[in-house]
Each structure stands twice: as structure tokens, then as C-alpha cells.
Design an enzyme around this catalytic site. Structure first.
Site, PDB file in Angstrom:
ATOM      1  N   HIS A  73      30.648  13.918   4.385  1.00 24.12           N
ATOM      2  CA  HIS A  73      31.455  14.376   3.257  1.00 24.12           C
ATOM      3  C   HIS A  73      31.364  13.351   2.142  1.00 24.12           C
ATOM      4  O   HIS A  73      31.464  12.147   2.380  1.00 24.12           O
ATOM      5  CB  HIS A  73      32.912  14.550   3.668  1.00 24.12           C
ATOM      6  CG  HIS A  73      33.105  15.431   4.864  1.00 24.12           C
ATOM      7  ND1 HIS A  73      34.210  15.363   5.677  1.00 24.12           N
ATOM      8  CD2 HIS A  73      32.319  16.405   5.385  1.00 24.12           C
ATOM      9  CE1 HIS A  73      34.104  16.254   6.636  1.00 24.12           C
ATOM     10  NE2 HIS A  73      32.964  16.896   6.479  1.00 24.12           N
ATOM     11  N   GLU A 105      33.276   7.641  13.046  1.00 21.85           N
ATOM     12  CA  GLU A 105      33.212   7.565  11.593  1.00 21.85           C
ATOM     13  C   GLU A 105      33.758   6.222  11.142  1.00 21.85           C
ATOM     14  O   GLU A 105      34.779   5.751  11.653  1.00 21.85           O
ATOM     15  CB  GLU A 105      34.022   8.697  10.954  1.00 21.85           C
ATOM     16  CG  GLU A 105      33.989   8.712   9.436  1.00 21.85           C
ATOM     17  CD  GLU A 105      34.772   9.873   8.846  1.00 21.85           C
ATOM     18  OE1 GLU A 105      35.607   9.628   7.963  1.00 21.85           O
ATOM     19  OE2 GLU A 105      34.547  11.029   9.285  1.00 21.85           O
ATOM     20  N   ASP A 143       0.844  -1.195   0.000  1.00 14.32           N
ATOM     21  CA  ASP A 143       0.000   0.000   0.000  1.00 14.32           C
ATOM     22  C   ASP A 143       0.879   1.245   0.000  1.00 14.32           C
ATOM     23  O   ASP A 143       1.436   1.624   1.028  1.00 14.32           O
ATOM     24  CB  ASP A 143      -0.911  -0.021   1.233  1.00 14.32           C
ATOM     25  CG  ASP A 143      -1.799   1.221   1.329  1.00 14.32           C
ATOM     26  OD1 ASP A 143      -1.811   2.027   0.367  1.00 14.32           O
ATOM     27  OD2 ASP A 143      -2.474   1.375   2.362  1.00 14.32           O
ATOM     28  N   GLU A 167      29.149  10.265   9.559  1.00 16.37           N
ATOM     29  CA  GLU A 167      29.512  10.301  10.973  1.00 16.37           C
ATOM     30  C   GLU A 167      28.266  10.060  11.823  1.00 16.37           C
ATOM     31  O   GLU A 167      27.149  10.323  11.380  1.00 16.37           O
ATOM     32  CB  GLU A 167      30.145  11.651  11.316  1.00 16.37           C
ATOM     33  CG  GLU A 167      31.435  11.911  10.561  1.00 16.37           C
ATOM     34  CD  GLU A 167      31.921  13.343  10.653  1.00 16.37           C
ATOM     35  OE1 GLU A 167      33.099  13.600  10.334  1.00 16.37           O
ATOM     36  OE2 GLU A 167      31.106  14.230  11.027  1.00 16.37           O
ATOM     37  N   GLU A 178      35.754  10.398  16.115  1.00 16.61           N
ATOM     38  CA  GLU A 178      35.744  11.733  15.522  1.00 16.61           C
ATOM     39  C   GLU A 178      36.061  12.797  16.583  1.00 16.61           C
ATOM     40  O   GLU A 178      36.400  12.493  17.724  1.00 16.61           O
ATOM     41  CB  GLU A 178      34.398  12.009  14.843  1.00 16.61           C
ATOM     42  CG  GLU A 178      34.431  11.795  13.332  1.00 16.61           C
ATOM     43  CD  GLU A 178      35.348  12.773  12.621  1.00 16.61           C
ATOM     44  OE1 GLU A 178      35.666  13.838  13.186  1.00 16.61           O
ATOM     45  OE2 GLU A 178      35.767  12.475  11.491  1.00 16.61           O
ATOM     46  N   ARG A 187      31.658  18.829   1.071  1.00 16.47           N
ATOM     47  CA  ARG A 187      31.746  18.667   2.518  1.00 16.47           C
ATOM     48  C   ARG A 187      30.476  19.088   3.271  1.00 16.47           C
ATOM     49  O   ARG A 187      30.400  18.939   4.489  1.00 16.47           O
ATOM     50  CB  ARG A 187      32.938  19.470   3.045  1.00 16.47           C
ATOM     51  CG  ARG A 187      34.265  18.979   2.492  1.00 16.47           C
ATOM     52  CD  ARG A 187      35.436  19.823   2.974  1.00 16.47           C
ATOM     53  NE  ARG A 187      35.531  19.899   4.418  1.00 16.47           N
ATOM     54  CZ  ARG A 187      36.033  18.946   5.203  1.00 16.47           C
ATOM     55  NH1 ARG A 187      36.475  17.814   4.666  1.00 16.47           N
ATOM     56  NH2 ARG A 187      36.098  19.106   6.511  1.00 16.47           N
ATOM     57  N   ARG A 190      40.019  22.961   4.599  1.00 11.48           N
ATOM     58  CA  ARG A 190      38.697  22.368   4.768  1.00 11.48           C
ATOM     59  C   ARG A 190      37.628  23.390   5.134  1.00 11.48           C
ATOM     60  O   ARG A 190      36.536  23.019   5.546  1.00 11.48           O
ATOM     61  CB  ARG A 190      38.762  21.275   5.840  1.00 11.48           C
ATOM     62  CG  ARG A 190      39.506  20.022   5.398  1.00 11.48           C
ATOM     63  CD  ARG A 190      39.732  19.060   6.561  1.00 11.48           C
ATOM     64  NE  ARG A 190      40.107  17.728   6.119  1.00 11.48           N
ATOM     65  CZ  ARG A 190      41.326  17.354   5.762  1.00 11.48           C
ATOM     66  NH1 ARG A 190      42.307  18.252   5.786  1.00 11.48           N
ATOM     67  NH2 ARG A 190      41.581  16.122   5.369  1.00 11.48           N
ATOM     68  N   GLU A 197      31.252   9.688   3.746  1.00  8.71           N
ATOM     69  CA  GLU A 197      31.883   9.494   5.053  1.00  8.71           C
ATOM     70  C   GLU A 197      30.860   9.842   6.139  1.00  8.71           C
ATOM     71  O   GLU A 197      30.921  10.903   6.755  1.00  8.71           O
ATOM     72  CB  GLU A 197      33.125  10.374   5.184  1.00  8.71           C
ATOM     73  CG  GLU A 197      34.216  10.071   4.163  1.00  8.71           C
ATOM     74  CD  GLU A 197      35.378  11.042   4.222  1.00  8.71           C
ATOM     75  OE1 GLU A 197      35.259  12.086   4.929  1.00  8.71           O
ATOM     76  OE2 GLU A 197      36.418  10.784   3.589  1.00  8.71           O
ATOM     77  N   GLU A 244      35.561  16.514  -3.279  1.00 12.43           N
ATOM     78  CA  GLU A 244      34.852  16.181  -2.052  1.00 12.43           C
ATOM     79  C   GLU A 244      33.905  17.314  -1.684  1.00 12.43           C
ATOM     80  O   GLU A 244      34.345  18.441  -1.419  1.00 12.43           O
ATOM     81  CB  GLU A 244      35.853  15.955  -0.914  1.00 12.43           C
ATOM     82  CG  GLU A 244      35.203  15.734   0.448  1.00 12.43           C
ATOM     83  CD  GLU A 244      36.196  15.831   1.595  1.00 12.43           C
ATOM     84  OE1 GLU A 244      35.911  15.312   2.685  1.00 12.43           O
ATOM     85  OE2 GLU A 244      37.273  16.459   1.408  1.00 12.43           O
TER      86      GLU A 244
END
Length: 451
Positions: free
Chosen positions: A250, A201, A57, A139, A194, A342, A322, A137, A340
Site C-alpha cells: 500500500h 510488515e 557493461d 509486506e 500481518e 492499495r 478498504r 507499506e 493511499e
């Protein structure tokens, strides 16, 4: 179990069911908001599931269909068969397969199925001569439970980034999670504590984008189930504790050509990135505000996306630091060249998030967008005037702004399809409105006795 009407992959599943003494199958799919759902059937129904599908359903699933359009059909993907690790020690085992959803009225794939949305993005890439690889990645936090088994926000360790026992008391939990994941076919690359207390992670290897999205849903399920065996609650909520780092996801992306070469690599480029990689990056930067609604889909997501807690809020890219939205990680081999993103967090629907990232990047390639120069300085140290000088925009500050950006970006909104885009926006508008009319404990603590 044998049947002449089955594919080799389907027959292999039937053989595995018999060898592993599997009694029940969980046929899994994902709703628009990213919640994993399942229909449980006896394993003896596997051949029927392959041949005819399993009906359910659809009106009971968030964002699917109205009650008068409710009949839906699940078609299991045999390549996703895996025995569930927390059932292997019992007398019989349970297994799962991830399914595609079909509309019974048309016999066609259901346009509201997030897995179909991602497949549409991959079809576009294929038409342009590319396959897409991705690696997230995700976390998560591990919290203690109270005496009634309910989740608290009390961490069971005082560890920090890459800490070891005794500070990292959850190393045994991570080990059991890794064993469970590996038993389901994951190739785990690394795991570590982390930055924040109770935050962890576990990284799994690069794979094609569809398998990666499938794996994210499986990962969350396994982490929660095995944490519960240790009397812990695992959460992928982006920011469960104020004033510490939140949980991100990330996401690394690259395109490969039909001959198996990495389309993102160029030895002659200063950053070893090809023209396609630069244009792909430019596309994601161009559509970043709209992507944010999908990649950061909860009110709580924006408690993580603030300066000072290692989460990116500025629309720029870098080959070094970063603080930017996109980073070009170091690559030991040409095949490893990638970008990447982030900003995503693990509350997102991985199928939709990867789909909009891919569409945005491909849009950049099709339009041959110019990629801005990388920003090698720490953008968190910039004041507003310097950010304006560099032409650096900021991601939406809250879910309402992000949904506005999504509706204003035709390329990303349309990439989701009419059904998903309208249902997603409707649900997130309601979520943000509910948040705006609520009164938080912070407000009570700050104002109740002051005014």
C-alpha cells in the site's frame, strides 16, 4: 581523504569511509524489472567514482542496451551512502551508494534508468509547483529453508494480525531487521505480524518520493540478508501460498506546495481533501488499469488481486473501507492528509511504480478531472449489476490484460519514456506467454487421472 573538486556531501562520504574503516563500496542501481544490481569497488575508488563515475557493461543488464551500445557509467549519489549492517562486526565494513546511470556515448542520463524515470515525474511535479511525498507499506513472508538451504513455503510461525510471541516466532527477526534499517538511516514507525501465517510488515516514515523509492530497494535487501542470518528465506513474492492473503505494498501519497503546505488538505471539505487531492485521486482512478501493469508486474501478482483476500480489485475510492482501490486514511494533522493506493505489491519496481502514480495524479490535476463520490459500502458484497449501477470498473484480471491497458494508455505509456515502456512491455509479454504455455501442478492434480 581530501579533494578540492568534491562537493561537501561527497567529501563527507570520504570522511565517513575512513572513520568507519570501509574497505569496499557497492555501487547499486536497479534494472527495469526492479532487481537491485551492484558493482563492487575498493573504497579507495570512491573519489574516482564521484569525479569520473564507474563504467560497466550495460548489455548484461535486463532491459538496458544492446551489446553494441554497452558502455554505461554509474554516478553515485552521496546522499545515499550507508554502511551495510551485516558487515559491521567483521574486521572491515562494506557500504553502499545508490547510483544514477549515464549513457557514455552522449554523457546524458540514461533514459532506461528507472531512477531517471522517477526523477522525470518529480520534475513535472516541480514545474507544477509541487514536491511529492510517499510512504509504502511493503509486506513479506518469512519461510524456513530446507537442509540444502533452499527456500520452502513452510512458515516458521502460526501468528496472525498483530499477534505476539509465542505465536509470532519471528519477532526477533523483525527486531534485527529494524536495527539494521535504523543503522542505515531509516526511521521505522512500526512493525507487526500481518494477517497470514509467516507474513510481516515493517513501516518506515514518509519521505520525498525519490528517497522512498531508494528505501524500498534497500529495505528488500536488508530484510533478505538479515532473514538469511536466521536461516530463513524472506520473499516479497505477492502470493507465495494459495488461498491466504498475499503481500501488498500500500502506497501513501501527498503533494506539498513550495511554501511547505500540504496541497492535499482542506478544512472546509467533507473529507478534508483539497480540490487538488480530489483531482489527483481522479487521475489515478482514470489510469488505474495501466498503472496495474507497473504496480503489479508479475503473473503471480494477479493471484493476490482477487476478491476475498483484502486486496483491492475495484476501481473506486473511499474514506472508510478498504475494499476500494484508493482510501483516504484518517489524518491527525493537516500535514498528514494523503491518499493511499492499495493495489501495488512489493514485486514492483518502486521507481517506475511511483513514477506512474505521480504522472497519473498530475494528469488528473492538469485536466481538472472530476472525482466520483466515495463508496462507503463493502464493494466485495456487490454483485455485477450493483457495480455497474455505481460505475465501478475492475482492475485487469491478469498480466496480459494489464499490459494491454498500459499500451492503450498514452499518458502512462509515454510517461515511462520510449526505452522503458518498450522494454518493459516486451519482457512482460514474454513472461505472460511463458505462463500460458506452462502446465501447473494444480492442473495435473485436477485433470491427470480424471480424464
Amino acid at each position: 581523504m581530501t579533494s578540492g573538486n568534491l562537493t561537501d556531501a561527497e567529501q563527507a562520504v570520504l570522511d565517513e569511509i575512513e572513520e568507519q574503516d570501509v574497505d569496499f563500496l557497492r555501487l547499486q542501481f536497479t534494472d527495469i524489472l526492479g532487481t537491485v544490481k551492484n558493482v563492487s569497488v575498493p573504497a579507495r575508488q570512491a573519489e574516482k567514482a564521484f569525479a569520473e563515475g564507474i563504467y560497466f557493461d550495460g548489455s548484461s543488464i535486463e532491459g538496458f542496451v544492446r551489446i553494441q551500445e554497452s558502455d554505461m557509467r554509474l554516478k553515485p549519489d552521496p546522499d545515499t551512502f550507508a554502511v551495510l549492517p551485516w558487515r559491521q562486526k567483521e574486521e572491515s565494513a562494506a557500504a553502499r551508494m545508490i547510483c544514477d546511470v549515464y549513457d557514455t556515448s552522449t554523457g546524458e542520463p540514461f533514459e532506461g534508468d528507472p531512477r531517471r524515470v522517477l526523477k522525470n515525474a518529480l520534475d513535472r511535479a516541480d514545474e507544477m509547483g509541487y514536491t511529492v511525498n510517499a510512504a509504502p507499506e511493503p509486506e513479506f513472508f518469512l519461510f524456513e529453508e530446507d537442509e540444502d538451504g533452499r527456500a520452502t513455503t513452510k512458515t516458521n510461525d502460526a501468528g496472525g494480525y498483530f499477534d505476539l510471541a509465542p505465536k509470532d516466532l519471528a519477532s526477533d527477526v523483525r527486531r534485527d531487521i529494524i536495527y539494521g534499517l535504523e543503522s542505515m538511516g531509516f526511521e521505522v514507525e512500526a512493525s507487526h505480524h500481518e494477517v497470514a501465517e509467516g507474513q510481516h510488515e515493517i513501516n518506515f516514515t514518509y519521505d520525498d518520493a525519490l528517497s522512498t523509492a531508494d528505501n524500498v530497494g534497500t529495505f528488500r535487501t536488508v530484510v533478505r540478508a538479515i532473514a538469511a542470518q536466521h536461516d530463513l528465506h524472506a520473499t516479497f513474492m505477492p502470493k507465495p501460498i494459495p488461498r491466504i492473503n498475499g503481500s501488498g505494498m500500500h502506497t501513501h501519497l501527498s503533494l506539498f506546495t513550495e511554501d511547505g503546505e500540504n496541497a492535499f488538505h482542506d478544512d472546509d471539505d467533507e473529507f478534508n481533501l483539497s480540490d487538488e487531492a480530489h483531482a489527483f485521486t481522479a487521475g489515478i482512478l482514470e489510469h488505474a488499469p495501466a498503472i496495474t501493469a507497473i504496480a503489479n508486474p508479475t503473473v503471480n501478482s494477479y493471484k493476490r488481486l482477487v476478491p476475498g483476500y483484502e486486496a483491492p480489485v475495484y476501481v473506486a475510492w473511499s474514506d472508510r473501507n478498504r475494499s476500494s482501490l484508493i482510501r483516504k486514511p484518517a489524518a491527525r494533522t493537516p500535514a498528514a492528509s494523503r491518499v493511499e493506493l492499495r493495489s501495488p505489491d512489493p514485486s514492483c519496481n518502486a521507481y517506475l511504480a511511483l513514477a506512474v502514480m505521480i504522472h497519473a495524479g498530475l494528469d488528473g490535476i492538469e485536466k481538472d478531472l472530476d472525482c466520483p463520490d466515495p463508496v462507503r459500502e463493502n464493494i466485495y458484497d456487490f454483485d455485477e449489476a450493483k457495480r455497474e449501477e455505481y460505475g465501478i470498473d475492475t482492475l485487469p484480471a491478469n498480466l496480459g490484460e494489464a499490459v494491454d491497458a498500459l499500451e492503450e494508455d498514452d499518458a502512462i505509456y509515454n510517461a515511462l519514456g520510449d526505452h522503458v515502456s518498450s522494454k518493459f512491455v516486451e519482457a512482460k509479454r514474454q513472461e505472460f506467454e511463458d505462463y500460458l504455455v506452462d502446465v501447473s501442478q494444480w492442473e495435473l492434480d485436477r485433470y491427470l487421472e480424471t480424464f
